[in-house]
Design an enzyme around this catalytic site. Structure first.
Site, PDB file in Angstrom:
ATOM      1  N   VAL A 186      -8.404  -0.930   9.298  1.00  0.00           N
ATOM      2  CA  VAL A 186      -7.393  -0.976   8.219  1.00  0.00           C
ATOM      3  C   VAL A 186      -6.084  -1.571   8.697  1.00  0.00           C
ATOM      4  CG1 VAL A 186      -8.396   0.924   6.897  1.00  0.00           C
ATOM      5  CG2 VAL A 186      -6.666   1.409   8.662  1.00  0.00           C
ATOM      6  N   ASP A 245     -15.453   1.798   7.399  1.00  0.00           N
ATOM      7  CA  ASP A 245     -15.023   2.615   8.543  1.00  0.00           C
ATOM      8  C   ASP A 245     -14.826   1.694   9.737  1.00  0.00           C
ATOM      9  OD1 ASP A 245     -15.409   5.994   8.925  1.00  0.00           O
ATOM     10  OD2 ASP A 245     -14.951   4.738  10.698  1.00  0.00           O
ATOM     11  N   LYS A 277       1.828  10.853   7.411  1.00  0.00           N
ATOM     12  CA  LYS A 277       1.343  11.391   6.144  1.00  0.00           C
ATOM     13  C   LYS A 277       2.492  11.531   5.151  1.00  0.00           C
ATOM     14  CE  LYS A 277      -3.157  11.963   6.323  1.00  0.00           C
ATOM     15  NZ  LYS A 277      -4.020  11.183   5.407  1.00  0.00           N
ATOM     16  N   TYR A 323       1.441  12.169  13.170  1.00  0.00           N
ATOM     17  CA  TYR A 323       0.619  12.446  12.003  1.00  0.00           C
ATOM     18  C   TYR A 323       1.473  12.958  10.843  1.00  0.00           C
ATOM     19  CZ  TYR A 323      -3.496  13.925   9.373  1.00  0.00           C
ATOM     20  OH  TYR A 323      -4.447  14.075   8.413  1.00  0.00           O
TER      21      TYR A 323
END
Lengths: 619, 619
Positions: free
Chosen positions: A63, A36, A158, A154
């Site tokens: 990430v 995380d 996605k 978003y």
């Protein structure tokens, strides 16, 4: 303990969804690296897992940084061994109106969700390769399927992730192409000739080979007895709320005769350049294998399919599908689905993606004519005896008029004309009428006067006599007046002709043609209703997108003149559209020596099928 | 020395003809008893013979006295042994006008010529029986054939002697009936099935058996090679100036199959009551044997035949007479004759003597239809491919109209209607149309509308399709569009249709019926012209008399619907009438299990044939 021995790395593992994943994976036996951006969140989850007796470690992972990915990978591998499961779960979101969505927000969201997943995949794949395989789960969102006015970044990210997943499957397929071919060759080596009793064990062997293969892919598979040869059934139902696809194929093949005309042994597959030669290469082992390998590519990269899947493979297609004719209607619930996918056909022309939107139906009849009690001598009785073959000829000749129209009253009543759009599209197809005639070896293609050739082949009903048995037909002479004749007559039917209704009209008409002195019986041997699939059906649209992306051009929509009873059963009994997407070529020598399958189309088929599942699942 | 060891008694042996006979017989080796009413005349002849080194004795014999016959017999037998040749040569004549012919003259002539011969025959037959056979020569005279106004007694007596000769032959036949049957059974035991290669030696055996039999009867016989099986030829040409009869028959038989339906073994002839059961009993060994035994009966009683005789027996009839078709026209001179006698048929009804005056001809064709280069799949190509079986059906159906008339232009142009007399006679025949239909197992006998049934069978041309080969005709289904079909079509022709001309018309018509997309070839496989024999031909009249005398009622004149190529060849190539006089029954099971022949008709056949030769020879 389904994940015993696996090593999973879960990004966003300190969050709600990621934490739940981590706990579940650990519970199923996996060693979990909880990664995380906020290490304390990760630590809390890892500690909870360890406290419950699981194996876990916490990692700090941004990430968006390739370097941090490398570090996280190294730490995980050192602690637990190579990673075999990657869950790209880390996300970011800012719920604002479109106007308030500033560039910083947009970049953060895209970098985290999309770029982060991409970097993760890049990082783990080498390790997974070393480990001999692995699973990458990219977490999607309903927001990508049903985008709203808020959170534009978003939704875009996605959706991008979904596409990235598809790309990963396509990349996997490309990477494993050589192995796919080896596996297909193994299947082709089984001489599963369904019509030959001495090959019954081989047909069964092919069934078990496929069931084992499907199990290894992660499907639940089983072999069921058919009337002569077994069926293979398998399913993967892990996508609740998503559509269900029924994949159909057959693993039996035609006999290889005449064997001496083969340039290579029919059951010893040989690759020559881009072409694979073997009995069944195209019909249908090669094409059913396309479906299996598409499923593998998705499951091995995304871990799950974008659709629910049922697989139905038979070993009796080349002997007329005696089991499925009744099996499909009787197992309606078990086979329930939203679309049937069949790849047992060909492109209309090389490099021309093709969707078949309709099949003609078939009504096969037998007309038995009986005259005298026994065959008579034409010298002794000629002039006063009924001639059964003559009567059969009269009846057959009466079935059509001089313009090729079928004379059965009401025969054409429910025949649907093609739409103007279909007619236009067909007129543009690369169809060489002269070459067609040359292949037949005739100067004219007789048929209904005034109807274009492709329409006569695809959307017009026809009637053909297949033979007239009775009397003397050997070499030489015999002056017999035949007492009995049997004519085999079948009709190809088109939407919306109903085989039952047409049979009754036909039988009445035939009876009326019987000349004096003979008794006529008309028997219904078999029928298959015509089938038509709308190009607007969601599954058909998904297939069209998949083909266009694969071939670089939109598919042509054609019909087929033949009848596939099992497809008709899917359409009629299961009430679903049939997606008829074949990857063979018109000259693949089906049912003939030197059957072949272009490896280019084997690969394209897998790509197109991956894309079809993807588009159909993600709507 | 053809008469070495024989003992001859010659009445009137002192006269011119009798003396010449005596000298000739002695010269050929016979011991001769020269008998005469005037002993000195007999003595002179006998002495002359002895002086030349022959054996002779003189006897006084008043042929009108039975007692003197006994004495002459005893003396001859004592001197030379039992008499084996009797020449009834003694005669008397008074050449006067009818008015001057007193009763005394009449009685003398009749007593000498007729009663004397009768008493002689009565006297010698017991001795001949003891000796195992003999020959009786009754001397006829042209006066009996061409009577003039003078010598009425002589003409009557000589004619009576002719009849007496015939009676003797008939009596002989009756006496030897049991032996005839045994001999026939021997012939029937040879399984001379011409179509079966494994029986070729049996066919040859039957040929040689018959040739030997004919030689033993006194004919010159030989076996000649045919294309597959031999022919037997024999002749007796000792009646110069008399007509020549060609006797035809065949010694090959149909296969006995199905053997299990025979109640007795097919090649082990069994007599049950009046019926002989065996393959070939009626068709044709039994009937050809009728001819042979008639010849024997005449030769063994009269020593000579009243006609010249040629015998032609074949072993290939059941395979279509391949040799004779060309042999007869090529050997016109060798086979030259005045009439052909064929007994290979049946009575119209039991006890109803029957002469067949006409046979239909045959024209057998094959229509080959070719469509595409190969059989096509009806799903893929149905609607645009030529169907060869469909085209063949169209062509066949087009050959006749709805009223059963053949549509080939000009087909009926030369058809001869029967005469009103023939129509009347046929209407009186014992023909049961209902029974005919029941035997066929139909309610109607379809055919040309408005034409009586027997006319349709006998004197109307017909057309029948025998079978259509091509495509798929086995059990079940195959959706093939046949590329090729062959229809077998034959026509029965009637006088005066010409097979060659009809074939050309037929082929043209068929070509015109071919639908688009197919090529048609019409092939001539075989033809036989129609045959008709006038009931007024001398041979036909002789046959009619013979039948009437034998059956006690005049014959019916009928036609036959079938074709016998060899009969057509006799009529066409030899230009002679054919006497078709069969002795079978309509239910003799020809070509079927339990073939039979009524012994009653075997005997009647021999009687009728003896009478036929007699009447035909004596005009």
């Amino acid at each position: 303990m389904r994940l015993q021995g696996k090593v999973a790395l879960i990004t966003g593992g300190g969050g709600t969804i990621g934490g739940a994943q981590a706990r579940l994976f650990a519970q199923e036996g996996a060693a979990v690296a909880v990664a995380d951006l906020f290490p304390e969140k990760a630590r809390a989850v890892a500690q909870e897992i360890v406290a419950r007796g699981g194996r876990a470690m916490a990692l700090k992972l941004e990430v968006r940084s390739a370097a941090e990915w490398q570090a996280a990978m190294a730490a995980t591998e050192q602690a637990f061994g190579p990673i075999t499961i990657l869950c790209n779960n880390a996300g970011a979101n800012f719920r604002t109106s479109f106007d308030d969505h500033i560039e910083e927000m947009w970049r953060t969201i895209l970098d985290t969700i999309l770029t982060g997943s991409f970097l993760g995949i890049k990082a783990v794949v080498p390790a997974m390769r070393r480990a001999g395989g692995g699973v990458i789960v990219n977490l999607g969102s309903l927001a990508s399927i049903r985008p709203g006015p808020g959170s534009p970044g978003y939704a875009a990210a996605k959706m991008g992730l979904v596409r990235l997943t598809c790309c990963a499957a396509l990349a996997y397929a490309r990477e494993h192409q050589a192995r796919f071919l080896h596996e297909l060759q193994e299947l082709l080596r089984i001489p599963s000739v369904s019509t030959a009793p001495q090959h019954a064990a081989d047909v069964a062997r092919a069934a078990h080979w496929l069931a084992a293969h499907l199990e290894a892919l992660g499907l639940r598979a089983r072999v069921e007895a058919g009337s002569r040869h077994p069926l293979v059934l398998a399913e993967w139902m892990g996508a609740p709320g998503r559509p269900t696809v029924l994949c159909y194929g057959h693993f039996d093949v035609q006999p290889p005769d005449p064997v001496d005309l083969w340039r290579t042994p029919p059951f010893d597959p040989v690759v020559d350049g881009d072409v694979l030669y073997a009995r069944g290469a195209s019909d249908d082992k090669g094409q059913l294998f396309v479906h299996l390998k598409a499923v593998e590519a998705i499951l091995r990269t995304a871990g799950r399919l974008p659709v629910n899947l049922k697989v139905l493979l038979e070993g009796e297609e080349e002997i007329g599908s005696p089991t499925l004719a009744t099996y499909v209607p009787r197992r309606r619930r078990r086979l329930a689905c939203d679309a049937a996918l069949v790849s047992d056909g060909a492109l209309f022309a090389p490099d021309l993606p093709t969707l078949v939107t309709g099949l003609r139906g078939l009504l096969y009849t037998e007309i038995e004519v009986r005259g005298a009690q026994r065959d008579l001598h034409s010298g002794q009785f000629g002039g006063a005896a009924p001639n059964a073959v003559g009567a059969a000829a009269q009846i057959v000749a009466a079935l059509k008029d001089r313009r090729g129209r079928i004379r059965v009253p009401g025969f054409y009543r429910r025949v649907q004309d093609p739409t103007p759009a279909e007619r236009d599209a067909w007129a543009r197809l690369p169809f060489d009428e002269a070459a067609f005639l040359a292949a037949l070896g005739t100067d004219v293609a007789p048929g209904e006067a005034g109807v274009p050739l492709l329409e006569r082949l695809w959307v017009r009903p026809t009637l053909d006599v297949h033979g007239i048995a009775g009397g003397f037909t050997a070499e030489g002479m015999k002056t017999v007046i035949p007492a009995r004749a049997v004519a085999k007559v079948s009709m190809r039917l088109v939407p919306d002709q109903d085989p039952g209704r047409i049979f009754r009209r036909f039988a009445r008409f035939v009876q009326r043609q019987a000349p004096p002195g003979v008794r006529v019986e008309v028997r219904h041997l078999a029928s298959t209703p015509p089938v038509v699939t709308s190009p607007d059906a969601p599954a058909a649209r998904a297939a069209a997108r998949a083909l266009e992306e694969t071939f670089g051009r939109p598919p042509v929509y054609v019909r087929e003149g033949g009848s596939i009873p099992v497809v008709a059963a899917f359409v009629r009994a299961l009430k679903v559209p049939a997606v008829l997407m074949g990857f063979g070529l018109p000259d693949d020598n089906l049912h003939a020596p030197n059957e072949k399958f272009a490896l280019r189309n084997f690969a394209r088929g897998i790509d197109a099928t991956i894309r079809f599942f993807h588009h159909y699942g993600h709507g």
